[in-house]
Design a protein around this motif. Structure first.
Motif, PDB file in Angstrom:
ATOM      1  N   GLY A  75     -37.259 -11.551   3.861  1.00 48.75           N
ATOM      2  CA  GLY A  75     -38.412 -10.750   4.233  1.00 48.75           C
ATOM      3  C   GLY A  75     -38.112  -9.621   5.190  1.00 48.75           C
ATOM      4  N   ASP A  76     -36.900  -9.608   5.784  1.00 49.78           N
ATOM      5  CA  ASP A  76     -36.538  -8.515   6.683  1.00 49.78           C
ATOM      6  C   ASP A  76     -36.586  -7.159   5.974  1.00 49.78           C
ATOM      7  OD1 ASP A  76     -36.151 -10.030   8.934  1.00 49.78           O
ATOM      8  OD2 ASP A  76     -34.002 -10.298   8.629  1.00 49.78           O
ATOM      9  N   VAL A  77     -36.502  -7.174   4.642  1.00 54.36           N
ATOM     10  CA  VAL A  77     -36.479  -5.917   3.900  1.00 54.36           C
ATOM     11  C   VAL A  77     -37.793  -5.146   4.047  1.00 54.36           C
ATOM     12  CG1 VAL A  77     -37.390  -6.744   1.677  1.00 54.36           C
ATOM     13  CG2 VAL A  77     -35.642  -4.931   1.714  1.00 54.36           C
ATOM     14  N   HIS A  78     -38.850  -5.825   4.462  1.00 55.60           N
ATOM     15  CA  HIS A  78     -40.143  -5.154   4.618  1.00 55.60           C
ATOM     16  C   HIS A  78     -40.233  -4.320   5.895  1.00 55.60           C
ATOM     17  CE1 HIS A  78     -42.165  -6.835   1.132  1.00 55.60           C
ATOM     18  NE2 HIS A  78     -41.651  -8.014   1.432  1.00 55.60           N
ATOM     19  N   THR A  79     -39.340  -4.573   6.850  1.00 50.74           N
ATOM     20  CA  THR A  79     -39.386  -3.831   8.129  1.00 50.74           C
ATOM     21  C   THR A  79     -37.979  -3.462   8.588  1.00 50.74           C
ATOM     22  OG1 THR A  79     -39.404  -5.952   9.305  1.00 50.74           O
ATOM     23  CG2 THR A  79     -41.547  -4.879   8.927  1.00 50.74           C
ATOM     24  N   THR A 103     -37.052  -2.424  12.262  1.00 52.68           N
ATOM     25  CA  THR A 103     -37.033  -3.379  13.368  1.00 52.68           C
ATOM     26  C   THR A 103     -35.682  -4.080  13.509  1.00 52.68           C
ATOM     27  OG1 THR A 103     -37.777  -5.273  12.035  1.00 52.68           O
ATOM     28  CG2 THR A 103     -39.488  -3.829  12.976  1.00 52.68           C
ATOM     29  N   LEU A 104     -34.767  -3.830  12.577  1.00 49.02           N
ATOM     30  CA  LEU A 104     -33.485  -4.523  12.606  1.00 49.02           C
ATOM     31  C   LEU A 104     -32.516  -3.851  13.567  1.00 49.02           C
ATOM     32  CD1 LEU A 104     -32.984  -5.229   8.789  1.00 49.02           C
ATOM     33  CD2 LEU A 104     -34.120  -6.645  10.509  1.00 49.02           C
ATOM     34  N   SER A 105     -31.569  -4.613  14.026  1.00 48.50           N
ATOM     35  CA  SER A 105     -30.554  -4.079  14.939  1.00 48.50           C
ATOM     36  C   SER A 105     -29.609  -3.152  14.186  1.00 48.50           C
ATOM     37  CB  SER A 105     -29.746  -5.221  15.560  1.00 48.50           C
ATOM     38  OG  SER A 105     -28.980  -5.881  14.552  1.00 48.50           O
ATOM     39  N   LEU A 121     -28.333  -3.430  10.257  1.00 51.39           N
ATOM     40  CA  LEU A 121     -28.454  -2.319   9.306  1.00 51.39           C
ATOM     41  C   LEU A 121     -27.085  -1.911   8.781  1.00 51.39           C
ATOM     42  CD1 LEU A 121     -31.162  -0.132  11.093  1.00 51.39           C
ATOM     43  CD2 LEU A 121     -31.437  -1.432   8.979  1.00 51.39           C
ATOM     44  N   SER A 122     -26.112  -1.849   9.672  1.00 51.41           N
ATOM     45  CA  SER A 122     -24.763  -1.476   9.258  1.00 51.41           C
ATOM     46  C   SER A 122     -24.198  -2.480   8.268  1.00 51.41           C
ATOM     47  CB  SER A 122     -23.856  -1.382  10.485  1.00 51.41           C
ATOM     48  OG  SER A 122     -22.528  -1.086  10.107  1.00 51.41           O
ATOM     49  N   HIS A 123     -24.427  -3.762   8.527  1.00 46.70           N
ATOM     50  CA  HIS A 123     -23.959  -4.810   7.622  1.00 46.70           C
ATOM     51  C   HIS A 123     -24.611  -4.674   6.246  1.00 46.70           C
ATOM     52  CE1 HIS A 123     -22.358  -8.705   6.433  1.00 46.70           C
ATOM     53  NE2 HIS A 123     -23.586  -9.045   6.009  1.00 46.70           N
ATOM     54  N   ALA A 124     -25.872  -4.230   6.218  1.00 49.79           N
ATOM     55  CA  ALA A 124     -26.599  -4.051   4.958  1.00 49.79           C
ATOM     56  C   ALA A 124     -26.338  -2.689   4.321  1.00 49.79           C
ATOM     57  CB  ALA A 124     -28.097  -4.223   5.197  1.00 49.79           C
ATOM     58  N   GLN A 125     -25.505  -1.892   4.972  1.00 43.78           N
ATOM     59  CA  GLN A 125     -25.180  -0.538   4.490  1.00 43.78           C
ATOM     60  C   GLN A 125     -26.426   0.338   4.407  1.00 43.78           C
ATOM     61  OE1 GLN A 125     -22.932  -0.991   0.841  1.00 43.78           O
ATOM     62  NE2 GLN A 125     -21.098  -1.662   1.931  1.00 43.78           N
ATOM     63  N   VAL A 126     -27.277   0.215   5.415  1.00 42.35           N
ATOM     64  CA  VAL A 126     -28.485   1.026   5.519  1.00 42.35           C
ATOM     65  C   VAL A 126     -28.387   1.869   6.775  1.00 42.35           C
ATOM     66  CG1 VAL A 126     -30.993   1.006   5.842  1.00 42.35           C
ATOM     67  CG2 VAL A 126     -29.923  -0.660   4.305  1.00 42.35           C
ATOM     68  N   SER A 127     -28.649   3.163   6.619  1.00 41.27           N
ATOM     69  CA  SER A 127     -28.681   4.069   7.754  1.00 41.27           C
ATOM     70  C   SER A 127     -30.026   4.779   7.741  1.00 41.27           C
ATOM     71  CB  SER A 127     -27.541   5.099   7.670  1.00 41.27           C
ATOM     72  OG  SER A 127     -27.612   6.011   8.752  1.00 41.27           O
ATOM     73  N   LEU A 128     -30.883   4.423   8.707  1.00 40.19           N
ATOM     74  CA  LEU A 128     -32.220   5.014   8.737  1.00 40.19           C
ATOM     75  C   LEU A 128     -32.142   6.521   8.882  1.00 40.19           C
ATOM     76  CD1 LEU A 128     -34.252   2.458  10.888  1.00 40.19           C
ATOM     77  CD2 LEU A 128     -34.174   2.697   8.407  1.00 40.19           C
ATOM     78  N   THR A 183     -29.794   6.999   4.490  1.00 35.19           N
ATOM     79  CA  THR A 183     -29.915   6.335   3.194  1.00 35.19           C
ATOM     80  C   THR A 183     -31.357   5.923   2.893  1.00 35.19           C
ATOM     81  OG1 THR A 183     -29.454   4.153   4.147  1.00 35.19           O
ATOM     82  CG2 THR A 183     -27.572   5.452   3.365  1.00 35.19           C
ATOM     83  N   TYR A 184     -32.163   5.748   3.933  1.00 33.86           N
ATOM     84  CA  TYR A 184     -33.573   5.382   3.768  1.00 33.86           C
ATOM     85  C   TYR A 184     -34.342   5.910   4.974  1.00 33.86           C
ATOM     86  CZ  TYR A 184     -37.790   2.702   2.785  1.00 33.86           C
ATOM     87  OH  TYR A 184     -39.091   2.343   2.499  1.00 33.86           O
ATOM     88  N   PRO A 185     -35.547   6.454   4.756  1.00 39.59           N
ATOM     89  CA  PRO A 185     -36.273   7.093   5.870  1.00 39.59           C
ATOM     90  C   PRO A 185     -36.872   6.095   6.852  1.00 39.59           C
ATOM     91  CG  PRO A 185     -37.601   7.140   3.878  1.00 39.59           C
ATOM     92  CD  PRO A 185     -36.252   6.629   3.464  1.00 39.59           C
ATOM     93  N   SER A 186     -37.061   6.547   8.068  1.00 33.27           N
ATOM     94  CA  SER A 186     -37.875   5.806   9.030  1.00 33.27           C
ATOM     95  C   SER A 186     -39.333   5.936   8.607  1.00 33.27           C
ATOM     96  CB  SER A 186     -37.687   6.371  10.444  1.00 33.27           C
ATOM     97  OG  SER A 186     -36.377   6.141  10.905  1.00 33.27           O
ATOM     98  N   PRO A 187     -40.197   5.012   9.028  1.00 35.93           N
ATOM     99  CA  PRO A 187     -41.601   5.069   8.612  1.00 35.93           C
ATOM    100  C   PRO A 187     -42.277   6.361   9.062  1.00 35.93           C
ATOM    101  CG  PRO A 187     -41.090   2.953   9.621  1.00 35.93           C
ATOM    102  CD  PRO A 187     -39.914   3.837   9.880  1.00 35.93           C
ATOM    103  N   VAL A 188     -43.100   6.919   8.184  1.00 34.86           N
ATOM    104  CA  VAL A 188     -43.874   8.105   8.556  1.00 34.86           C
ATOM    105  C   VAL A 188     -44.977   7.733   9.535  1.00 34.86           C
ATOM    106  CG1 VAL A 188     -43.389   9.336   6.401  1.00 34.86           C
ATOM    107  CG2 VAL A 188     -45.397   7.832   6.541  1.00 34.86           C
ATOM    108  N   ILE A 189     -45.308   6.449   9.585  1.00 31.21           N
ATOM    109  CA  ILE A 189     -46.302   5.947  10.530  1.00 31.21           C
ATOM    110  C   ILE A 189     -46.048   4.456  10.729  1.00 31.21           C
ATOM    111  CG2 ILE A 189     -48.015   5.374   8.750  1.00 31.21           C
ATOM    112  CD1 ILE A 189     -50.207   6.246  10.703  1.00 31.21           C
TER     113      ILE A 189
END
Length: 502
Positions: free
Chosen positions: A428-432, A435-437, A441-448, A451-457
């Protein structure tokens, strides 16, 4: 009707079927020759009224072309050698203003040429003339009130018999050519193996779908429990695209439900199919009652809201780049398949109107463009409902995107399916993801923001559910994508009974 030759032109719009079709039924009894006519109105392939989005997208166009071809093939088998296509406008009673304008103009032309016009009402489960109200103005403004009165005092007319053989065409008529995607300004859509609606248009496919969902799999017996699913073909009936074009009759669905209940089982799920057909009816009759007000910015309540038209925010919403994974997954599914679950529709509509504060008509017209099952009254009625300016006694309704994601995609499988750049985030962490450290994020190969945007709100109420996420296997009793979402007290709306979704 041209009485001298006893020839009837069956003018077809959103009634592309032979079964339970009063147009064909009447023509069979009153003519020697029948001309089935479908018109590809060029205005349906231009821009939407306010924001000039394409009015008909590739998935609905393909579904329409399939449906016309299928009816033509059915008519050939039944004795009518061809289905005539023309650029002339056609008649079939509808609710929305554009269709009613066509009807008025056609009536005027027919009157000038001394051609009789016979009209029918055939798009709803309950016939307009059988409603237990003295006038359409007496239609309740709350669905539950409508449902109780109709179920208590109304009646569903029996299904009309299907002609064994359709009366022939007059001699000398030439069969029209079915348009191409290119001719209508569209590109043929690409199939996506992830689609929850990989079906094609036409009466034949519609009847096969009903047989599969009712009689072959008994899926209908669990419909109420599975209808809020997100992944797969059989979590809901998926009747809505065929209903939108009239490829299947709501009365036929009702008849089959009653037969199923008599022969196999009757439970809340079988009733719920009828319940959602009634939602569809209700929005048709709301459109009949209020006319063009269903398109007005202030809605049925004439309520003034300071809607925004921030196109940067809107583009993030429509492209699935809001940074809110549950919203983005649904919007990407819509863009790539022309379909979205009922649960998804409610959430993305709430997000656009209540979280972003954008003009609800942006969302309504974008849905009009892309949805394979677009129906004018259901679409606009549901957007008004979501925006709090329609038929909703709880006008401040707002969905919590994080809670909804965790309720209906607890382990995040749906999000990872449509937002693959987040597939490295487990549970369920994929929904937020915001909020991850950094290390997670680095372990998941995600860079806000890369690779994926920060929330617009970020809505304040979301924080209450951040710590309730599942990071392991599905909760007890659930089985991945096929699990039955946790049940809530029904809120009284199904966005398009999708149908919707249903």
């Amino acid at each position: 009707m041209m009485s001298a030759s006893r020839t009837v032109i069956c003018l077809l719009r959103n009634d592309l079927r032979l079964h339970d079709n009063e147009v064909f039924h009447w023509a069979q009894r009153n003519a020697d020759h029948i001309i089935p006519l479908y018109c590809f109105d060029p205005r349906h392939y231009q821009g939407t009224y306010h924001f000039n989005f394409p009015k008909t997208g590739p998935f609905r166009l393909r579904f329409l072309l399939d449906s016309v071809k299928d009816l033509r093939a059915t008519l050939r088998k039944q004795g009518s050698r061809r289905m005539l296509l023309s650029d002339t406008f056609c008649l079939c009673l509808k609710v929305a203003s554009e269709e009613k304008t066509v009807e008025k103009k056609l009536n005027a032309i027919c009157c000038q040429n001394k051609v009789k016009v016979q009209t029918f009402w055939g798009s709803t489960l309950y016939h307009r003339d059988d409603l237990p109200f003295s006038h359409i103005g007496g239609l309740p403004d709350v669905y539950t009130q409508f449902r109780k009165v109709v179920e208590g005092q109304g009646r569903v007319r029996p299904v009309l018999s299907t002609p064994g053989q359709v009366k022939p065409l007059p001699l000398g008529l030439e069969e029209g050519t079915i348009p191409t995607f290119e001719g209508l300004g569209q590109t043929e859509p690409v199939e996506d193996c992830r689609s929850a609606f990989p079906c094609r248009g036409g009466e034949t496919e519609a009847l096969a779908r009903l047989k599969h969902y009712f009689w072959d799999t008994n899926a209908v017996a669990a419909y109420k429990e599975t209808r809020n699913g997100m992944i797969g073909v059989d979590y809901s009936t998926k009747f809505s695209p065929w209903l939108a074009l009239g490829c299947i009759s709501p009365r036929y669905i009702y008849e089959q439900i009653k037969k199923y209940e008599a022969e196999r089982t009757a439970n809340q799920s079988t009733y719920w199919v009828i319940f959602e057909l009634l939602w569809r009816d209700y929005f048709q009759f709301v459109g009949l009652k209020y006319g063009n007000r269903i398109f007005h910015m202030n809605g049925l309540q004439d309520k003034h809201v300071s809607w925004k038209t921030d196109m940067t925010l809107f583009d993030a919403w429509k492209d699935g780049r809001t940074g809110v994974p549950f919203v983005d997954a649904n919007m990407r599914e819509l863009a790539l398949t022309g379909f979205m679950s009922n649960r998804g529709r409610q959430n993305v509509a709430s997000f656009l109107t209540k979280d972003l504060g954008l003009d609800w008509r942006l969302g309504a017209e974008w849905f009009e463009y892309l949805l394979v099952d677009h129906d004018v009254c259901s679409n606009y009625g549901n957007w008004l409902y979501s925006a709090g300016i329609g038929n909703d006694p709880r006008e401040n309704r707002k969905f919590n995107m994080i809670k909804q994601g965790l309720d209906y995609d607890n382990n995040g499988e749906y999000v990872r399916q449509w937002v693959p750049e987040l597939r490295g985030i487990k549970g369920g962490d994929v929904h937020t993801p915001w909020t991850l450290s950094n290390s997670a994020l680095s372990h998941a190969q995600v860079s806000l923001n890369e690779t994926y945007p920060s929330p617009v709100i970020i809505a304040p109420e979301w924080s209450r559910h951040v710590n309730n996420k599942s990071s392991g296997p599905p909760a007890k009793g659930r089985k991945g994508s096929s699990y039955t979402p946790r049940q809530h007290k029904d809120r009284g709306i199904d966005f398009y009974f999708s149908k919707k979704s249903f």
